[in-house]
Design an enzyme around this catalytic site. Structure first.
Site, short mmCIF file in Angstrom:
data_model
loop_
_atom_site.label_atom_id
_atom_site.label_comp_id
_atom_site.label_asym_id
_atom_site.label_seq_id
_atom_site.Cartn_x
_atom_site.Cartn_y
_atom_site.Cartn_z
N LYS A 119 0.83 -1.21 0.00
CA LYS A 119 0.00 0.00 0.00
C LYS A 119 0.86 1.25 0.00
CE LYS A 119 -4.49 -1.37 1.74
NZ LYS A 119 -5.57 -1.05 2.68
N LYS A 237 -9.94 -11.69 -13.07
CA LYS A 237 -11.10 -11.62 -12.18
C LYS A 237 -11.75 -10.24 -12.22
CE LYS A 237 -9.44 -10.13 -7.67
NZ LYS A 237 -10.28 -9.59 -6.65
N LYS A 240 -12.72 -3.95 -9.01
CA LYS A 240 -13.11 -2.54 -9.09
C LYS A 240 -12.05 -1.70 -9.79
CE LYS A 240 -11.61 -1.33 -4.40
NZ LYS A 240 -11.43 -2.69 -3.85
P1 ADP Z 1 -11.33 -5.85 -5.78
O1 ADP Z 1 -10.49 -6.86 -6.51
O2 ADP Z 1 -12.51 -5.44 -6.55
O3 ADP Z 1 -10.50 -4.70 -5.27
P2 ADP Z 1 -11.15 -6.74 -3.08
O4 ADP Z 1 -9.76 -7.22 -3.32
O5 ADP Z 1 -11.36 -5.50 -2.30
O6 ADP Z 1 -11.88 -6.60 -4.50
O7 ADP Z 1 -11.94 -7.95 -2.44
C1 ADP Z 1 -12.90 -7.85 -1.42
C2 ADP Z 1 -13.52 -9.22 -1.22
O8 ADP Z 1 -14.29 -9.60 -2.39
C3 ADP Z 1 -12.50 -10.35 -1.05
O9 ADP Z 1 -12.98 -11.24 -0.05
C4 ADP Z 1 -12.45 -11.05 -2.38
O10 ADP Z 1 -12.14 -12.42 -2.27
C5 ADP Z 1 -13.85 -10.85 -2.92
N1 ADP Z 1 -13.78 -10.72 -4.39
C6 ADP Z 1 -13.22 -9.69 -5.06
N2 ADP Z 1 -13.33 -9.86 -6.40
C7 ADP Z 1 -13.99 -11.04 -6.58
C8 ADP Z 1 -14.42 -11.75 -7.73
N3 ADP Z 1 -14.19 -11.30 -8.96
N4 ADP Z 1 -15.07 -12.92 -7.55
C9 ADP Z 1 -15.31 -13.39 -6.30
N5 ADP Z 1 -14.94 -12.76 -5.17
C10 ADP Z 1 -14.29 -11.59 -5.29
#
Ligand code: ADP
Ligand code: TRP
Length: 373
Positions: A119, A237, A240
């Site tokens: 970070k 995957k 956001k």
């Molecule tokens: P992002 O990748 O959008 O920043 P985060 O890393 O903040 O998402 O993930 C927050 C939670 O959501 C975690 O527990 C993660 O495993 C779940 N998560 C994030 N993206 C996915 C996805 N594409 N499919 C399933 N679970 C997800």
């Protein structure tokens, strides 16, 4: 505190997507519902953790309440007395215990935390990119960008640095044994175990040491690896951080917009609906999404839709289901009753303050800040 405690911090912001919803939020809520008969389930909004990196503070209060509302709309039962929903900063013992633990934590061990390293590096990179995009990429711009990046890195907050200590306090205050955390948080959980053990060695049985990561996985069942993929690029995957937003469906998307995103999802030229993650990642992703939207096992959805030859028809089914889901979710979100929600928060916070203060006093007595009973 008679029942063993399960505890988790609910990190949610305004731009949750369906990956977060189906991959994190729903499983947590299901866990809370099924375990609450035998366990005390602590679910809290880590508001003190939310500005370890810079945020817009005018939005924070709204986000905290929205965060709680999202969980309520997603089905977290507010009338279950074994599930506590609370705001971290409303239990001041979190901050107080953090200070005490800080003084038994090494500078070196915090510097090795990968989330801190990632970070803080990102703050520098973002400043660099922002500065570079402001001008032509000539030598002067580059030098200025590098300086901006260095400045941003040197402003990395102490809060980001001791984030794991606050997280340890969150856990130890309630004698929590089970803490479901993703892979990015396992190092922090290990630290909570370390500091608990260290304090117990020094001062006698002060804290319950949370279970090891391995035991946590056994207890919660290691996440089934559900991954919703990006609609445009189905080999990565859904996240956001996608710049175009076309591959991602947010919980706040207009239902019609979301339906369009499904209709233009990347597929393949095989013209046959079939679940094959390697050869047909786009179609497989849509089958996964459909199964989640309909709350049916994938097998059932496969049995029904595999063999269809017109992708347009199949996408239309998924798109309709998606817009129905979003409409429904957004209606539920709008209907969450603020008074009920605030009552729940305040009731939980009263109970949590009682529990947390007992642990804090025990610790204060152990370190000599309060007379021993
Ligand atoms: P992002 O990748 O959008 O920043 P985060 O890393 O903040 O998402 O993930 C927050 C939670 O959501 C975690 O527990 C993660 O495993 C779940 N998560 C994030 N993206 C996915 C996805 N594409 N499919 C399933 N679970 C997800
Ligand atoms: N750090 C966690 C995250 O980023 C949120 C969190 C804060 C947490 N305190 C916690 C999770 C204590 C579990 C236990 O997701």
């Amino acid at each position: 505190m008679t029942k063993p405690v399960i505890l988790t911090g609910l990190r949610a912001n305004n731009d949750l997507h369906i990956g977060n919803y189906f991959g994190a939020m729903l499983p947590i809520i299901d866990m809370a519902k099924t375990r609450s008969a035998d366990y005390q389930v602590n679910m809290f909004i880590p508001d003190l953790h939310s500005f370890t990196t810079p945020i817009d503070h005018d939005q924070l209060q709204g986000q905290i309440m929205n965060n709680a509302k999202l969980y309520a709309a997603a089905g977290l039962p507010l009338d279950n007395n074994n599930i506590h929903l609370y705001r971290q900063s409303y239990v001041p013992a979190h901050s107080e215990l953090t200070w005490i633990l800080d003084c038994f934590t090494g500078f070196g061990e915090m510097s090795r935390m990968t989330q801190f390293k990632d970070k803080s590096a990102k703050l520098g990179e973002d400043a660099y990119a922002k500065s570079m995009s402001a001008g032509d990429s000539n030598l002067v711009t580059t030098i200025v960008a590098l300086e901006d990046s260095t400045k941003a890195s040197s402003r990395v907050s102490l809060g980001l640095f001791n984030y794991p200590v606050l997280m340890a306090a969150d856990i130890l205050l309630y004698d929590a044994r089970y803490v479901p955390v993703g892979d990015d948080q396992t190092q922090h959980l290990e630290f909570a175990r370390d500091i608990a053990g260290r304090m117990n060695n020094r001062f006698g049985e002060l804290f319950t040491v949370p279970e090891s990561v391995k035991r946590q996985h056994e207890f919660f069942g290691k996440d089934q690896g559900l991954r919703i993929m990006d609609l445009v690029n189905p080999t990565k995957k859904m996240s956001k951080s996608d710049e175009t937003g076309k591959g991602v469906i947010f919980l706040g998307d207009e239902p019609a917009t979301a339906a369009k995103k499904i209709m233009s999802a990347t597929t393949d030229d095989k013209a046959l609906v079939k679940y094959d993650r390697a050869a047909q990642p786009g179609i497989s992703n849509l089958l996964d999404i459909l199964a989640l939207l309909q709350a049916k096992p994938l097998r059932e959805v496969q049995a029904k839709f595999e063999g269809l030859e017109r992708y347009g028809d199949f996408k239309k089914i998924v798109a309709t289901e998606m817009s129905r889901f979003l409409e429904d979710f957004q209606t539920r979100l709008a209907q969450v009753d603020s008074t009920t929600l605030i009552t729940k928060l305040e009731t939980s916070e009263r109970t949590m303050n009682t529990q947390a203060n007992a642990t804090l006093l025990r610790t204060q007595q152990a370190v000599g800040l309060r007379p021993k009973a």
